[in-house]
Design a protein around this motif. Sequence first.
Motif, PDB file in Angstrom:
ATOM      1  N   LEU A  89       1.403  -1.184   0.203  1.00  0.00           N
ATOM      2  CA  LEU A  89       0.265  -0.025  -0.105  1.00  0.00           C
ATOM      3  C   LEU A  89       1.188   1.209   0.188  1.00  0.00           C
ATOM      4  O   LEU A  89       0.621   2.617  -0.696  1.00  0.00           O
ATOM      5  N   LYS A  90       1.575   1.327   0.243  1.00  0.00           N
ATOM      6  CA  LYS A  90       3.227   2.119   0.850  1.00  0.00           C
ATOM      7  C   LYS A  90       3.036   2.741  -0.591  1.00  0.00           C
ATOM      8  O   LYS A  90       3.809   3.829  -0.814  1.00  0.00           O
ATOM      9  N   ALA A  91       3.992   1.298  -1.044  1.00  0.00           N
ATOM     10  CA  ALA A  91       4.469   1.453  -2.500  1.00  0.00           C
ATOM     11  C   ALA A  91       3.837   2.151  -4.131  1.00  0.00           C
ATOM     12  O   ALA A  91       4.042   3.078  -4.399  1.00  0.00           O
ATOM     13  N   GLU A  92       2.350   2.017  -3.568  1.00  0.00           N
ATOM     14  CA  GLU A  92       0.767   2.362  -4.594  1.00  0.00           C
ATOM     15  C   GLU A  92       1.219   3.695  -3.990  1.00  0.00           C
ATOM     16  O   GLU A  92       0.739   4.603  -5.165  1.00  0.00           O
ATOM     17  N   GLU A  93       0.903   3.671  -3.031  1.00  0.00           N
ATOM     18  CA  GLU A  93       1.093   5.466  -2.425  1.00  0.00           C
ATOM     19  C   GLU A  93       2.163   6.487  -2.478  1.00  0.00           C
ATOM     20  O   GLU A  93       1.718   6.780  -3.362  1.00  0.00           O
ATOM     21  N   GLN A  94       3.266   6.034  -2.694  1.00  0.00           N
ATOM     22  CA  GLN A  94       4.372   6.735  -3.289  1.00  0.00           C
ATOM     23  C   GLN A  94       4.396   6.284  -5.552  1.00  0.00           C
ATOM     24  O   GLN A  94       4.583   8.362  -5.316  1.00  0.00           O
ATOM     25  N   ALA A  95       3.730   5.297  -5.226  1.00  0.00           N
ATOM     26  CA  ALA A  95       3.723   5.589  -6.857  1.00  0.00           C
ATOM     27  C   ALA A  95       2.642   6.711  -7.002  1.00  0.00           C
ATOM     28  O   ALA A  95       2.312   7.656  -8.736  1.00  0.00           O
ATOM     29  N   GLN A  96       1.375   6.544  -6.826  1.00  0.00           N
ATOM     30  CA  GLN A  96       0.669   7.868  -7.428  1.00  0.00           C
ATOM     31  C   GLN A  96       1.309   9.228  -6.399  1.00  0.00           C
ATOM     32  O   GLN A  96       0.841  10.005  -7.404  1.00  0.00           O
ATOM     33  N   ALA A  97       1.765   9.712  -5.515  1.00  0.00           N
ATOM     34  CA  ALA A  97       2.134  10.823  -5.956  1.00  0.00           C
ATOM     35  C   ALA A  97       3.552  11.115  -6.627  1.00  0.00           C
ATOM     36  O   ALA A  97       2.959  12.035  -7.396  1.00  0.00           O
ATOM     37  N   ALA A  98       4.096  10.580  -6.825  1.00  0.00           N
ATOM     38  CA  ALA A  98       4.799  10.392  -7.672  1.00  0.00           C
ATOM     39  C   ALA A  98       4.128  11.134  -9.344  1.00  0.00           C
ATOM     40  O   ALA A  98       4.778  11.580 -10.347  1.00  0.00           O
ATOM     41  N   LYS A  99       2.995  11.006  -9.870  1.00  0.00           N
ATOM     42  CA  LYS A  99       2.435  10.664 -10.851  1.00  0.00           C
ATOM     43  C   LYS A  99       1.515  12.082 -10.752  1.00  0.00           C
ATOM     44  O   LYS A  99       1.483  12.891 -12.107  1.00  0.00           O
ATOM     45  N   GLY A 100       1.759  12.796  -9.296  1.00  0.00           N
ATOM     46  CA  GLY A 100       1.332  14.394  -9.296  1.00  0.00           C
ATOM     47  C   GLY A 100      -0.121  13.995  -8.965  1.00  0.00           C
ATOM     48  O   GLY A 100      -0.999  14.903  -9.161  1.00  0.00           O
ATOM     49  N   GLY A 101      -0.499  13.301  -7.754  1.00  0.00           N
ATOM     50  CA  GLY A 101      -2.051  12.677  -8.425  1.00  0.00           C
ATOM     51  C   GLY A 101      -2.364  13.494  -6.427  1.00  0.00           C
ATOM     52  O   GLY A 101      -3.252  12.871  -6.407  1.00  0.00           O
ATOM     53  N   LYS A 102      -1.634  14.399  -6.085  1.00  0.00           N
ATOM     54  CA  LYS A 102      -2.198  14.572  -5.022  1.00  0.00           C
ATOM     55  C   LYS A 102      -2.676  16.446  -5.070  1.00  0.00           C
ATOM     56  O   LYS A 102      -2.129  16.834  -5.952  1.00  0.00           O
ATOM     57  N   VAL A 103      -3.803  16.086  -4.471  1.00  0.00           N
ATOM     58  CA  VAL A 103      -4.056  17.922  -4.779  1.00  0.00           C
ATOM     59  C   VAL A 103      -4.304  19.118  -3.166  1.00  0.00           C
ATOM     60  O   VAL A 103      -3.823  17.788  -2.089  1.00  0.00           O
TER      61      VAL A 103
END
Length: 135
Positions: free
Chosen positions: A84-98
């Motif tokens: 889950l943490k790896a998926e969270e970091q991958a999502q944050a790397a894509k710019g998925g953070k609002v």
Amino acid sequence: MTINVGGTFFLKPGSICRMMVVAGLVGVLLPAGGCTSTSPSNTTPVGLTEGPKDTGSYPNLNVPPPVAAKQLTKEETAANLAQLKAEEQAQAAKGGKVTAPSNATALNTLAKTHGADTLKQIEGKCDPTLDPNCN
């Protein structure tokens, strides 16, 4: 029809006497109903004398239910958490953070206009400045 029956019984001469008799009967019979219980001092709780029994009827609260699924081990929990943490970091790397606006005035204007803007987009009357895909 029941009004007439009550009127003829309680509103004739001597009705005060009838009402007093009825009140007296209720006053005597109502407390007498409470005297028919048994004393709890002469009974023994069943749980102390007998253990739990399987009666064969549903639901039997004395028998523990079967486990629906096996519990995760500590290793499985750690592996799932790492995934889950790896998926969270991958999502944050894509710019998925609002990021939310930091000042209060921007939040207030967003609160005032957000509903109307969303309704325009839903109804098909969208604003090209808000939605670049708008036709």
